[in-house]
Design an enzyme around this catalytic site. Sequence first.
Site, mmCIF file in Angstrom:
data_model
loop_
_atom_site.group_PDB
_atom_site.id
_atom_site.type_symbol
_atom_site.label_atom_id
_atom_site.label_comp_id
_atom_site.label_asym_id
_atom_site.label_seq_id
_atom_site.Cartn_x
_atom_site.Cartn_y
_atom_site.Cartn_z
ATOM 1 N N ARG A 5 74.056 -34.683 -62.206
ATOM 2 C CA ARG A 5 74.554 -33.802 -63.273
ATOM 3 C C ARG A 5 75.089 -34.687 -64.386
ATOM 4 N NH1 ARG A 5 76.180 -31.487 -67.209
ATOM 5 N NH2 ARG A 5 76.938 -29.336 -67.341
ATOM 6 N N GLU B 70 71.019 -23.161 -70.945
ATOM 7 C CA GLU B 70 70.383 -22.707 -69.706
ATOM 8 C C GLU B 70 68.934 -22.317 -69.995
ATOM 9 O OE1 GLU B 70 71.817 -22.587 -66.629
ATOM 10 O OE2 GLU B 70 73.600 -23.529 -67.492
ATOM 11 N N ARG C 161 76.942 -32.893 -56.414
ATOM 12 C CA ARG C 161 75.998 -33.636 -57.246
ATOM 13 C C ARG C 161 76.647 -34.931 -57.738
ATOM 14 N NH1 ARG C 161 75.113 -28.805 -61.481
ATOM 15 N NH2 ARG C 161 77.370 -29.180 -61.531
#
Length: 208
Positions: free
Chosen positions: A77, A85, A120
């Site tokens: 990330r 998005e 992540r």
Amino acid sequence: SAVQLRPLLLLLLLLATEVELCKSSGRKKITRKKAKSAVDCATAEKYLCGSVASIHDADSLRVRTDGDLTTSTTRIRLAQIDAPELDQEFGADALSALVRRLPVGSRVCVVSPGLDRYGRVLGFVCHGNSDINRWLVAGGLAWCYRGRCCPEYRAEQAEAKRSGRGLWGRAVPPVEPWVHRQRRREQRKNNKGRRPKGAAAQQGRDFL
């Protein structure tokens, strides 16, 4: 209660896993304080290096780490930024731009303070000596995350906005991703409360 303790136990498990990974792989983390600044990809210590396996959207990807002979990949990330998005306007454009810059197989290294709360690797993706996080903001392909990023990134965003690059070139720029996600959660919550029952519910699933 057990339900209340579950998030804490998950966080402890993630931290323990991260410690073992760092011990076994020799990964070097930067401090959380340093992670709030810009990084120099030429000199910064790397948490991991490998090849791009896939890109989900313009702020998250998977890397196949050097020496890993399995099919597993590591989720990354990108730190300090937030890209549109995929269900937002300009989300697909930002993704396409990153895919062109980092085709599958591209060699990258990641400078990281460790894992985020979702497990992540949170970090700065370096392609050669280039900071890809910074490149995305400079190109108008991502925002500074909630406006809280280092001065260098804020300056890049201000210049991209002045120059009308990327998403800033739209007559009406897309809604910030964190605002969009909150609205989406609220919409799902409202829809759940109004979900039909019986045959009507079964029929409606085809459109969810």
